[in-house]
Each structure stands twice: as C-alpha cells, then as structure tokens.
Write a protein that holds these residues in place. Structure first.
Motif, PDB file in Angstrom:
ATOM      1  N   GLY A   1       9.899  -1.476  -3.578  1.00  0.00           N
ATOM      2  CA  GLY A   1       9.563  -0.700  -2.389  1.00  0.00           C
ATOM      3  C   GLY A   1       9.140   0.702  -2.764  1.00  0.00           C
ATOM      4  O   GLY A   1       9.096   1.056  -3.950  1.00  0.00           O
ATOM      5  N   PRO A   2       8.812   1.529  -1.773  1.00  0.00           N
ATOM      6  CA  PRO A   2       8.386   2.900  -2.041  1.00  0.00           C
ATOM      7  C   PRO A   2       9.482   3.714  -2.726  1.00  0.00           C
ATOM      8  O   PRO A   2      10.669   3.438  -2.568  1.00  0.00           O
ATOM      9  N   ILE A   3       9.051   4.732  -3.463  1.00  0.00           N
ATOM     10  CA  ILE A   3      10.002   5.618  -4.142  1.00  0.00           C
ATOM     11  C   ILE A   3      10.098   6.970  -3.430  1.00  0.00           C
ATOM     12  O   ILE A   3      10.893   7.825  -3.828  1.00  0.00           O
ATOM     13  N   CYS A   4       9.295   7.150  -2.386  1.00  0.00           N
ATOM     14  CA  CYS A   4       9.329   8.373  -1.577  1.00  0.00           C
ATOM     15  C   CYS A   4       8.455   8.127  -0.359  1.00  0.00           C
ATOM     16  O   CYS A   4       7.843   7.062  -0.234  1.00  0.00           O
ATOM     17  N   SER A   5       8.392   9.114   0.509  1.00  0.00           N
ATOM     18  CA  SER A   5       7.473   9.020   1.642  1.00  0.00           C
ATOM     19  C   SER A   5       6.178   9.738   1.275  1.00  0.00           C
ATOM     20  O   SER A   5       6.164  10.960   1.137  1.00  0.00           O
TER      21      SER A   5
ATOM     22  N   ILE B   1       0.842  -1.202   0.000  1.00  0.00           N
ATOM     23  CA  ILE B   1       0.000   0.000   0.000  1.00  0.00           C
ATOM     24  C   ILE B   1       0.874   1.249   0.000  1.00  0.00           C
ATOM     25  O   ILE B   1       0.638   2.205  -0.763  1.00  0.00           O
ATOM     26  N   ILE B   2       1.912   1.244   0.840  1.00  0.00           N
ATOM     27  CA  ILE B   2       2.802   2.403   0.926  1.00  0.00           C
ATOM     28  C   ILE B   2       3.582   2.570  -0.376  1.00  0.00           C
ATOM     29  O   ILE B   2       3.806   3.702  -0.839  1.00  0.00           O
ATOM     30  N   THR B   3       3.983   1.460  -0.987  1.00  0.00           N
ATOM     31  CA  THR B   3       4.677   1.545  -2.282  1.00  0.00           C
ATOM     32  C   THR B   3       3.774   2.170  -3.329  1.00  0.00           C
ATOM     33  O   THR B   3       4.175   3.081  -4.067  1.00  0.00           O
ATOM     34  N   LEU B   4       2.528   1.695  -3.405  1.00  0.00           N
ATOM     35  CA  LEU B   4       1.580   2.257  -4.369  1.00  0.00           C
ATOM     36  C   LEU B   4       1.288   3.722  -4.055  1.00  0.00           C
ATOM     37  O   LEU B   4       1.238   4.571  -4.957  1.00  0.00           O
ATOM     38  N   ALA B   5       1.124   4.025  -2.772  1.00  0.00           N
ATOM     39  CA  ALA B   5       0.847   5.413  -2.357  1.00  0.00           C
ATOM     40  C   ALA B   5       1.998   6.343  -2.733  1.00  0.00           C
ATOM     41  O   ALA B   5       1.774   7.508  -3.098  1.00  0.00           O
ATOM     42  N   SER B   6       3.228   5.825  -2.663  1.00  0.00           N
ATOM     43  CA  SER B   6       4.382   6.662  -3.012  1.00  0.00           C
ATOM     44  C   SER B   6       4.382   7.017  -4.496  1.00  0.00           C
ATOM     45  O   SER B   6       4.787   8.116  -4.888  1.00  0.00           O
ATOM     46  N   ILE B   7       3.920   6.087  -5.335  1.00  0.00           N
ATOM     47  CA  ILE B   7       3.827   6.357  -6.777  1.00  0.00           C
ATOM     48  C   ILE B   7       2.713   7.369  -7.038  1.00  0.00           C
ATOM     49  O   ILE B   7       2.876   8.314  -7.818  1.00  0.00           O
ATOM     50  N   VAL B   8       1.581   7.189  -6.361  1.00  0.00           N
ATOM     51  CA  VAL B   8       0.469   8.141  -6.477  1.00  0.00           C
ATOM     52  C   VAL B   8       0.932   9.530  -6.064  1.00  0.00           C
ATOM     53  O   VAL B   8       0.603  10.532  -6.714  1.00  0.00           O
ATOM     54  N   GLU B   9       1.707   9.595  -4.976  1.00  0.00           N
ATOM     55  CA  GLU B   9       2.208  10.884  -4.483  1.00  0.00           C
ATOM     56  C   GLU B   9       3.001  11.625  -5.546  1.00  0.00           C
ATOM     57  O   GLU B   9       2.872  12.850  -5.698  1.00  0.00           O
ATOM     58  N   LYS B  10       3.818  10.895  -6.272  1.00  0.00           N
ATOM     59  CA  LYS B  10       4.677  11.531  -7.284  1.00  0.00           C
ATOM     60  C   LYS B  10       3.942  11.818  -8.586  1.00  0.00           C
ATOM     61  O   LYS B  10       4.313  12.724  -9.336  1.00  0.00           O
TER      62      LYS B  10
ATOM     63  N   CYS C   1       6.349   7.064 -14.857  1.00  0.00           N
ATOM     64  CA  CYS C   1       7.567   7.862 -15.050  1.00  0.00           C
ATOM     65  C   CYS C   1       8.276   8.098 -13.721  1.00  0.00           C
ATOM     66  O   CYS C   1       9.506   8.168 -13.660  1.00  0.00           O
ATOM     67  N   ALA C   2       7.487   8.223 -12.657  1.00  0.00           N
ATOM     68  CA  ALA C   2       8.058   8.508 -11.336  1.00  0.00           C
ATOM     69  C   ALA C   2       8.999   7.401 -10.879  1.00  0.00           C
ATOM     70  O   ALA C   2      10.038   7.665 -10.266  1.00  0.00           O
ATOM     71  N   THR C   3       8.651   6.149 -11.168  1.00  0.00           N
ATOM     72  CA  THR C   3       9.514   5.040 -10.753  1.00  0.00           C
ATOM     73  C   THR C   3      10.815   5.025 -11.552  1.00  0.00           C
ATOM     74  O   THR C   3      11.866   4.661 -11.024  1.00  0.00           O
ATOM     75  N   VAL C   4      10.746   5.436 -12.819  1.00  0.00           N
ATOM     76  CA  VAL C   4      11.959   5.503 -13.651  1.00  0.00           C
ATOM     77  C   VAL C   4      12.880   6.606 -13.145  1.00  0.00           C
ATOM     78  O   VAL C   4      14.093   6.427 -13.057  1.00  0.00           O
ATOM     79  N   LEU C   5      12.300   7.738 -12.793  1.00  0.00           N
ATOM     80  CA  LEU C   5      13.101   8.839 -12.248  1.00  0.00           C
ATOM     81  C   LEU C   5      13.790   8.416 -10.956  1.00  0.00           C
ATOM     82  O   LEU C   5      14.933   8.794 -10.694  1.00  0.00           O
ATOM     83  N   TYR C   6      13.101   7.629 -10.147  1.00  0.00           N
ATOM     84  CA  TYR C   6      13.705   7.126  -8.909  1.00  0.00           C
ATOM     85  C   TYR C   6      14.870   6.201  -9.237  1.00  0.00           C
ATOM     86  O   TYR C   6      15.928   6.272  -8.591  1.00  0.00           O
ATOM     87  N   ALA C   7      14.685   5.365 -10.247  1.00  0.00           N
ATOM     88  CA  ALA C   7      15.758   4.456 -10.668  1.00  0.00           C
ATOM     89  C   ALA C   7      16.953   5.236 -11.201  1.00  0.00           C
ATOM     90  O   ALA C   7      18.110   4.870 -10.957  1.00  0.00           O
ATOM     91  N   LEU C   8      16.673   6.334 -11.888  1.00  0.00           N
ATOM     92  CA  LEU C   8      17.749   7.172 -12.443  1.00  0.00           C
ATOM     93  C   LEU C   8      18.430   7.997 -11.351  1.00  0.00           C
ATOM     94  O   LEU C   8      19.555   8.464 -11.536  1.00  0.00           O
ATOM     95  N   GLY C   9      17.730   8.210 -10.246  1.00  0.00           N
ATOM     96  CA  GLY C   9      18.273   9.034  -9.178  1.00  0.00           C
ATOM     97  C   GLY C   9      18.322  10.502  -9.539  1.00  0.00           C
ATOM     98  O   GLY C   9      19.191  11.236  -9.085  1.00  0.00           O
ATOM     99  N   THR C  10      17.373  10.918 -10.363  1.00  0.00           N
ATOM    100  CA  THR C  10      17.358  12.319 -10.818  1.00  0.00           C
ATOM    101  C   THR C  10      15.923  12.805 -10.893  1.00  0.00           C
ATOM    102  O   THR C  10      14.977  12.067 -10.622  1.00  0.00           O
ATOM    103  N   ASN C  11      15.772  14.057 -11.281  1.00  0.00           N
ATOM    104  CA  ASN C  11      14.437  14.625 -11.424  1.00  0.00           C
ATOM    105  C   ASN C  11      14.421  15.546 -12.636  1.00  0.00           C
ATOM    106  O   ASN C  11      15.248  16.448 -12.744  1.00  0.00           O
ATOM    107  N   LYS C  12      13.537  15.290 -13.556  1.00  0.00           N
ATOM    108  CA  LYS C  12      13.389  16.155 -14.720  1.00  0.00           C
ATOM    109  C   LYS C  12      11.947  16.138 -15.183  1.00  0.00           C
ATOM    110  O   LYS C  12      11.180  15.224 -14.854  1.00  0.00           O
TER     111      LYS C  12
END
Length: 318
Positions: free
Chosen positions: A263-267, A190-199, A227-238
């Motif tokens: 796992g989550p990509i953010c809090s 749930i937290i993992t999914l919520a983190s994607i929704v957040e972004k 796209c948010a999960t890919v940005l997390y994998a890249l360790g960048t933001n654009k």
C-alpha cells in the motif's frame, strides 16, 4: 367617510402580521449547523451549501445580495456555525468578518498517518493515538489528502478523517480513474506508486521521470529498490540508508520484494498522483541523487555506476 374604523383595521392587520412573523421566527430551530468554507469557494458555492442545510430561503437571493453588497470576493475561509434564525444578512456579514471558532492546520505532501495525526493533534483536541488507529483500520494511508484545512477545535477523529478523504475524492477526478484504467492499474496501485514518487522526487519536473523509472522496472520485473519504502518499513527517517537497513523483513522493503509494496507509504500530493498517471516517456531504469534535489538518470547499470561515481565526487567537493 369616517377613517377611524379603516385605520383600526389596518392596525389590526399590522399587529397580526407582526405576531405571525414572531411566531414563524420563534418556530425556527436555533440549532447550529456547521459549514466549512474553503479557499476558492465563491458566493454561489457557499449559497448552495447554505440552502442545502436550510439556512437560507433562496440561493439566488443570497448570491444577488452578495453581488449588490459587493461581498462576493470578501467571504473568508473557515468553519462557521449558523442557525436558521440567523438569516441571510447576518450570515453574509459573519462570512465577511471571518470565523472565530475554526482552527487551521496544514498537512504537507508526503505525510504518513502518524505524521498527519501529530500535526492535527497539535492544533485540535483530537487524540493522536485514536486518530492513527482509526485511519489505519480504515486503510487511509495515502488517502488523507495533503491540504490546508479549517476544522472545529472539538472535531472528532472520525470527522477529520472523513473531511480529508472527501478532499481526496474531490481532487482525484473521474477522468483520473479513467486514465488509471488506460494504464491497466487499479487506482490503489496508482496511489501507492504516487506515494513513492512523492518521497523520492524533490524537483516537480522530475516527478514524471521518476514515475517512469518505476514503471519501467515493474514492466521488466526488476525490484524497485526504493529507499523511501525501506524507511517506511523501518518507521524512521534519515538521510542515507545503511546496507543492513535493506535486509529488513517487511513487505514494504522493495530491495527484497518485487513489485509494488502492499500500500501507500504516505499521502501523495495531486502533482505526484498526476505524475503516476502521466509518466514521462523514457527508457531509464535507474536514478541517483546528484545533490540540490536533482537526480541523474540511466538506461542501464553501467551508466548508473558512472552516475553514482559522478554524484559521489560532486558530494565530496561540496
């Protein structure tokens, strides 16, 4: 009757009482105990913390005096250091004046561990790299609850992490865990999914809809393609991903891997967690940014292509 002996006895008792009080007072520990007062904490909850730490004799007496002195709504947030020698009156007076020792920091929704460490390091004496290492080892990505905090400037990395995790445990209620069971989803998912929704979501009202889109894709075994999960994998933001970005070899790349990332990509904030627990009832499988923080939703690929063309034309016009 000669009153002099009687007066001497009274005086002797008075001296003895003063001596006993002095001995009792100096027997108290002057060690400081740190307590945190957060937004929304009233006199009763503060009194409970004070009594738990043996800083006051009676919770009821403290709350009564706070009411009599009209101090109930004047207690200020912050981190305080009190000893048992301070006494109820001094403690309440200090709580009204406000803490002069605490530092304030705010962690926004959607911050990852690295971003959180940078924010806190700019306000306190923590070591940013050590914070990141400890939080990562304890798998705190997603669980450092976004909030405004007050902390001792010398707080350790472990203490701040524990404080933020405690805030998560306070906000994510037992009822939410029961709801996760109803969805047949572990809370970690749930937290993992919520983190994607957040972004992905910008407008609050779209959070449950976006959550529903991801649920629908999961149920149909369609890649999330976030796209948010890919940005997390890249360790960048654009602002926009390049096609080659979606080829990155990472379990967090939901363009290549089916299902949720590891796992989550953010809090996520509590609203995104609620959106993941209570998604909208919709059959949409796609969404595309329409500008202004809004999205266009589609039930099938044909509609989605039309929405993408509409969004492109709108963006060009703008």
């Amino acid at each position: 009757m000669d009153k002099k002996p009687f007066c001497k006895i009274i005086a002797a008792f008075a001296v003895l009482y003063i001596v006993i009080c002095a001995v009792w007072y100096y027997s108290l520990s002057d060690a400081k105990v740190s307590i945190a007062v957060k937004s929304g904490d009233g006199a009763s909850s503060v009194a409970s913390v004070l009594k738990k730490n043996n800083l006051i004799l009676s919770k009821n007496l403290f709350t009564l005096w706070a009411r009599i002195s009209k101090s109930e709504n004047k207690i200020k947030t912050g981190v305080y250091g009190f000893s048992r020698k301070d006494g109820m009156f001094k403690i309440l007076r200090t709580l009204k004046e406000g803490s002069k020792n605490a530092v304030k920091f705010t962690v926004p929704e959607g911050s990852n561990i690295k971003q959180t460490a940078e924010i806190i390091a700019s306000k306190t004496g923590i070591n940013k790299d050590r914070f990141i290492e400890i939080a990562a080892n304890e798998k705190m990505e997603g669980y450092l609850m976004p909030e405004t905090y007050f902390a001792d400037p010398a707080s350790s990395e472990e203490k701040i992490i524990a404080m933020m995790r405690s805030e998560f445990d306070k906000k994510v209620t037992p009822e939410m865990y029961e709801r996760a069971k109803e969805l047949n989803m572990p809370m970690d998912d749930i937290i993992t999914l919520a983190s994607i929704v957040e972004k992905e979501a910008v407008k609050p009202e779209e959070r449950p809809v976006i959550a529903a889109v991801f649920y629908n894709r999961l149920n149909k075994n369609i890649r999330l393609e976030s796209c948010a999960t890919v940005l997390y994998a890249l360790g960048t933001n654009k602002a926009k991903l390049a096609v080659e970005d979606t080829y990155i070899q990472s379990p967090y790349n939901t363009y290549r891997h089916r299902g949720l990332p590891p796992g989550p990509i953010c809090s996520p904030g509590i609203d995104s967690i609620k959106a993941a627990l209570y998604p909208e009832s919709t059959s949409s499988l796609f969404f595309v940014s329409a500008g202004g923080g809004r999205h266009l939703f589609a039930d099938n690929l044909e509609e989605h292509i039309k929405n993408r063309n509409t969004a492109k034309k709108k963006n060009k016009a703008n």
